[in-house]
Structures are given as structure tokens and as C-alpha cells.
Design an enzyme around this catalytic site. Structure first.
Site: not given
Ligand code: SAJ
Length: 435
Positions: A206, A260
Site C-alpha cells: 500500500k 495520502c
Molecule cells: N497530481 C499531479 N499530477 C498527476 C496526477 C496527480 O500533480 O499527474 C496531483 C493531484 O492534483 C493531487 C495529488 O497529485 O493533488 C494526488 O492525487 P492522485 O489522484 O494521484 O491521488 P489521491 O491522493 O487522490 O489517491 C491516491 C491513489 N493512489 C494511487 O493512485 C497509487 C488512490 O488509489 C489511493 O487509494 C489513495 O491515494 C489513498 O487513499 O491512499
């Protein structure tokens, strides 16, 4: 009798409870906050995702889903318990007191033969060092008188129910009888594949997943900085590099927010025993890069103003931590807004999902936010913003108009456009010499 009891009705617990209830399994949700329990029992939720709201409405009406603050009653009357309480960082350490309390409560009420699943994100070793001993101290043995498994959540906020139902699932267990029970349970709700391993490996997987994403995003952000220094468009570079069959660069942005990715890498890093390894880790540098991206946004904003910017109106578009969610925890917008307020700007914020403004004036809609503004900053790529035309923005803004696109949401590259409007894009050519 309930099929499932979900302890902790937060961003993970609610989709979890919805998923089981939607499959016709009688589900009871437990939370210490009466307002969360009351809201759910009225058929609603603070999670603004349409399928979550619809599922709650439907399953509460059908009496498949109910919520309570009475953990003893819920646990005593359930065949399986899922613990999905928060494990936040407080005072720079991972706080396990909520998990500890939930396990104590569950162990105090659990019936013989109950399956107990931990879904919260935890440091490796937590189930064997903290969770199992809480039960064993009461003479309750894993694999014999209760069944313990660690099944981390993988749901992306914004699409949480569909992800719960469809994503592959990792099930960690140390006793075969416990694994058998957990697999049986998840087979009822998961369309995705089930992968099994031991508990400490599942706990680590995880953290590795979320850390990997944080590191990948940091790389995209670093590419954006380097391209700005060269004077070329990072978005074009990334698009072209991604045509290589083994390259998949993510999107640069104003930083990484949410509960996260901002926390889990530190839980993984803790497993280095020496400071040197921790200090020189790619994981640590990724965090530093992502945490400092808001400064690139501020530099772009400053570059668009001549010396005097006191009292100038700025519209911050988006305060949530990512598109289509209402959650503002660790949102990059917070640092940008607070810095701009300190510098004397008149800061207005608008977000179609999120109430938080971080001290900025709250605009009721996009028009109020941009009306008379010298600068609009797109901080979050909400769908509502993707259809915006520059002409429409220019009409409502002040004489001097420029736009900072920190997320690549606008369909235009940076440069000067009609109506005297200037677009500065994070990772764009015009950031040359600024970042
Ligand atoms: N972000 C970027 N560039 C990207 C993608 C995202 O800057 O290309 C930023 C987003 O704007 C945001 C942050 O990253 O601020 C996080 O967004 P995210 O969609 O990547 O992730 P979370 O935090 O919403 O959800 C993550 C997910 N983990 C993965 O994709 C490996 C989700 O599957 C998990 O269940 C979740 O963390 C969790 O609860 O742990």
C-alpha cells in the site's frame, strides 16, 4: 444481524459501506461523530460523488445500510468488521491512536469467529505489533477465535465507489483460516482480481503504491522546471516522450495534495534505519519537489505584475486538492492563497465542489471570482473550468489581465491572445527565466 460492520465513516469507510450495501449485504457503519451518523441515516453524505449519494439514498431506504455511534452493539451483531479509521500525521509522527482505540473497542465486543479486516493505511508491522496483540491480550487468537486480515483500500477519491467495486484487491493474512474468510468476503464485492500475501507485505505494498505515484509526479514536476529553464514547453516534451512504448510521464502541477500521497511516503521512509539513507532518498526528494511547486506558481504570478500589486484582485480557481473532489486537505491552493494574502493581494477563491477558501474571499460563482480581477490562477483542473473561453474571461477581468494555468487545464498554450490577455502556463515557454 449485519453482514458487515464498517468502523470509521470517512472518505474510505463510506465508500466501503456503500459497496457492501449495494451488493445487498446488510451493513452497519460506526462513527464517533453523531453528525456523520445522522447524515448517513438521513440518506446523505459529505462525500459529494453522485453514485455514493445515490447508493446511500437507495440502500438506507431499503434498510441495507444503517449508521450508529454504538460500536459495541454494531460489533456484537456483525459477522465481519472492517476498520477504516484515519492514521494521520500529527506533530510529525504517524498517529495510530485512532486505530488503537478502534481495535480496543472491537476486541472488547467481538464475538467468537468474527473476521476483522484492517483497511487503514499503516506502517509495516502494525498488524502484528499493535493490532493482533490487542486481541490476544483478551485471549482472542488469530485463525482460531477471530480472523485477522489486512486489505488496504485503493480507491481514488472522486470515483471511489466504482474503484472499490472494480479495482484489484490485495489481501494480507498470516493464518490460512483468516485468509480464507477474507477472500470469501471480498469475492462478494470485488470484480477485480484478488491477490494474496502475508500481512506485512500487504501493508508495505500500500505504501509503495502511493509513494510510487508521488515520485512519478515529482519527475513530471522536475521536467516542467527543466523545460522552463531551457525555454521550451514541458507539456509538448511530455506528450512526445510518452509516445515511447515504455515511457509514461504524469502531469506537472502546483504540487501534490490530499491526505495520502503527502503522508504515505514518510511511513515508508521510516523503515530506513539510518538518517543518511533517509536524507538521500529519492522518496524524500520527490516530497521536497512536490511540496515546493507552489513557489513556481507564485513566481509566475509575480512575473505578471509590475512592481505594485498591493490591493490588486486575484481569482484563485480551485481550492480542492484535485479535480472533482470537495476535499481540501493539504491542497496546494492553501500555500498559494496564504502567501498572496500576506503580500497584500485581494484574493478571491472559487471552487465548484469545495467550501474551503483558506482565508480568501469566497466567490459564489466563477463570474464573481473573476469580475475585475487582474489575474486568474487555475489551481485545479475541475471539469467546470475546462470549457472556459479566454474571451469570456477577458470580458469580466480588469484592464490588465493575465492568467496563470498551473494545471494545464486551458486548451491554449502560453502567450498573448486577443483582448490583451496573457496566459502563463506552469511548464510553458513563458516560464523561461522566471522559474
Ligand atoms: N497530481 C499531479 N499530477 C498527476 C496526477 C496527480 O500533480 O499527474 C496531483 C493531484 O492534483 C493531487 C495529488 O497529485 O493533488 C494526488 O492525487 P492522485 O489522484 O494521484 O491521488 P489521491 O491522493 O487522490 O489517491 C491516491 C491513489 N493512489 C494511487 O493512485 C497509487 C488512490 O488509489 C489511493 O487509494 C489513495 O491515494 C489513498 O487513499 O491512499
Amino acid at each position: 444481524m449485519y453482514g458487515i460492520c464498517v468502523v470509521g465513516l470517512g472518505y474510505v469507510g463510506i465508500p466501503t459501506a456503500c459497496a457492501f450495501a449495494s451488493k445487498g449485504i446488510k451493513t452497519v457503519g460506526v462513527d464517533i461523530k453523531p453528525e456523520v451518523v445522522n447524515m448517513l441515516n438521513k440518506g446523505s453524505s459529505f462525500i459529494r460523488e453522485p453514485d455514493i449519494i445515490q447508493t446511500i439514498k437507495k440502500t438506507v431506504k431499503e434498510k441495507k445500510l444503517v449508521a450508529t455511534t454504538d460500536i459495541n452493539h454494531a460489533v456484537q451483531n456483525s459477522k465481519a468488521i472492517i476498520i477504516a479509521v484515519q492514521t494521520p500525521v500529527e506533530n510529525a509522527t504517524i498517529e495510530l491512536k485512532y486505530l488503537h482505540k478502534a481495535c480496543e473497542d472491537v476486541a472488547g465486543a467481538v464475538k467468537e469467529g468474527t473476521l476483522v479486516i484492517i483497511e487503514s493505511t499503516v506502517p509495516p508491522g502494525t498488524c502484528s505489533k499493535l493490532v493482533r496483540p490487542i486481541f490476544e491480550r483478551r485471549g482472542i487468537r488469530d485463525g482460531k477465535s477471530f480472523f485477522l486480515a489486512y486489505c488496504p483500500e485503493r480507491i481514488a477519491p472522486g470515483n471511489s465507489l466504482a474503484e472499490f467495486l472494480n479495482n484489484d484487491r490485495i489481501i494480507g493474512y498470516d493464518e490460512p483460516a483468516s485468509g480464507k474468510k477474507a477472500i470469501e468476503l471480498f469475492t462478494k464485492v470485488t470484480e477485480g482480481e484478488i491477490h494474496t500475501t502475508d500481512i506485512i507485505t500487504a501493508e508495505t505494498v500500500k505504501l509503495v503504491e502511493n509513494t510510487a505515484r508521488d515520485v512519478y509526479i515529482a519527475f513530471a514536476n522536475e521536467v516542467s522546471r527543466i523545460c522552463s529553464n531551457i525555454g521550451i514547453d514541458a507539456w509538448e516534451v511530455i506528450k512526445l516522450a510518452n509516445t515511447h512504448p515504455r515511457v509514461k510521464i504524469l502531469k506537472p502541477g502546483p504540487g501534490v495534495g490530499g491526505p495520502c500521497l503527502t503522508k504515505d511516503p514518510y511511513m515508508l521512509l521510516q523503515n530506513y534505519k539510518d538518517d543518511n539513507s533517509r536524507e538521500n532518498s529519492i522518496i524524500k526528494y520527490a516530497r521536497l519537489i512536490n511540496d515546493s511547486m507552489y513557489q513556481d506558481v507564485l513566481k509566475l504570478i509575480h512575473s505578471g505584475f509590475s512592481k505594485e500589486f498591493k490591493g490588486k484582485k486575484i481569482a484563485i480557481l480551485g481550492t480542492a486538492y484535485k479535480p472533482e473532489v470537495s476535499d481540501a486537505r493539504s491542497s496546494p491552493s492553501e500555500k498559494v492563497i496564504r502567501a498572496l494574502i500576506d503580500e497584500g493581494f485581494e484574493v478571491w477563491a472559487y471552487d465548484p465542489f469545495c467550501e474551503e477558501t483558506f482565508g480568501a474571499k469566497k466567490a459564489k460563482d466563477l463570474v464573481e471570482a473573476i469580475n475585475g480581477a487582474s489575474c486568474c490562477v487555475f489551481m485545479v483542473g475541475h471539469n467546470e473550468f475546462s470549457g472556459i473561453e479566454l474571451g469570456q474571461l477577458a470580458k469580466n477581468m480588469s484592464e490588465r489581465k493575465f492568467i496563470v494555468d498551473a494545471t494545464g487545464i486551458l486548451p491554449v498554450k502560453d502567450g498573448k491572445y486577443d483582448n490583451n490577455i496573457m496566459v502563463l502556463r506552469l511548464g510553458g515557454r513563458s516560464a523561461h527565466g522566471i522559474i
